[in-house]
Write a protein that holds these residues in place. Sequence first.
Motif: not given
Length: 218
Positions: A159-183
């Motif tokens: 868990e960490h925070a970025a200094p700006g906004e970010a947009l993710i493009f999932a390209l291959d496979g699968a994962g889990v994004i945790g965001y503000n305590g929700i997966e």
Amino acid sequence: MKEKIGEVFSIAKENPPVTGCTISKEVHGGENYIIYFSLAKNTDISAEIYPYHKLTIVADGSLEVYGANSSGKKANTSESIITPTDTPVGMRTEEGTVYTEISIRRNDTMNEAIKPGEVFKLADLVPYVDGKIINMDVAHNDKMKFVVMAFDEGTGLSEHAAPGEALIFALDGAGVIGYNGIEHPIKAGENFHFAKAGLHSIKATEKFKMALLLTLEQ
């Protein structure tokens, strides 16, 4: 950034083409703008000259990027192309397409692995390596960073925070994004938006590749 925060979404599904029309939706302005385009089949954005590169990421369908002599390069779903500067560039499609366009100024630092005018897959820029996370900067300046990442299964970022906004493009496979305590499970073809300073983590539930566009403009 004019995009929903903290939930998985699909640029392709949420921006369907309208028969006979071309549609644009700006989700971030400034020097490195982000625009979603939806082009119905057999529509065209005529060739014009731009003083900057345009990185196009095709979310669905097929897009032909063409020049003054009308010949062009075709990019299909999950493929990308960076347009050259100071030469006529147009966009057209026979079957319809949805794509993201990101402006990259000519004074931005761009990875030498990327050649303007050539079709490529972001997912092919980085390999999977056992037990490791691989990063490649595609382009960056002091207000923007676009990076491609490959996660071996089971690897991730705490868990960490970025200094700006970010947009993710999932390209291959699968994962889990945790965001503000929700997966939030995410898979190839889906997207996610972090707000500035939003706490998040990433875990690869299988081999997973993604692109991340970080914007630092106010």
